[in-house]
Design a protein around this motif. Sequence first.
Motif, PDB file in Angstrom:
ATOM      1  N   GLU A  51       0.659  -1.136  -0.011  1.00  0.00           N
ATOM      2  CA  GLU A  51       0.025  -0.009   0.002  1.00  0.00           C
ATOM      3  C   GLU A  51       0.936   1.386  -0.043  1.00  0.00           C
ATOM      4  O   GLU A  51       1.862   1.077   0.578  1.00  0.00           O
ATOM      5  N   CYS A  59      -2.637   0.349  -4.041  1.00  0.00           N
ATOM      6  CA  CYS A  59      -2.244  -1.052  -3.558  1.00  0.00           C
ATOM      7  C   CYS A  59      -1.752  -1.711  -5.058  1.00  0.00           C
ATOM      8  O   CYS A  59      -2.341  -2.055  -5.751  1.00  0.00           O
ATOM      9  N   CYS A 116      -4.670  -3.179   2.343  1.00  0.00           N
ATOM     10  CA  CYS A 116      -5.047  -3.780   1.174  1.00  0.00           C
ATOM     11  C   CYS A 116      -5.040  -5.084   1.571  1.00  0.00           C
ATOM     12  O   CYS A 116      -4.120  -5.737   2.118  1.00  0.00           O
TER      13      CYS A 116
END
Length: 128
Positions: free
Chosen positions: A6, A22, A96
């Motif tokens: 991320e 991400c 993420c």
Amino acid sequence: QVQLVESGGRLVQTGDSLRLSCAASGRTGDDVPMGWFRQAPGKQREFVAVISQKGALTYYSIAVQGRFTISRDNAKDMVYLQMNSLKPEDTGAYYCAANRGYTEWYKRRTASSEYNYWGQGTQVTVSS
């Protein structure tokens, strides 16, 4: 093996916008749904948003519905979270995650146990 990284988190003011990214490597592409979770200090990790494999379906938590938008670019193996009208309560580490992609995955989309790969997180701080 899947790796998620991320980026984009930083300190912002109330009402500002921010986009998180991400980057996914390994066997992802459009294989599985991708989600975002967040965790504030002293609180449990909570679901924020998820997007289906091709991007046709998106789901959001009530807290961010109407302010956040999740998207993905499968050609680039990227997932994004556009955050608008940020509030102090949006502060936290944002993660993420790759969903396991089981049949009817959407029925348990908010459960962190349904995601088997996670990034290291990016910090978002919203000052009042």
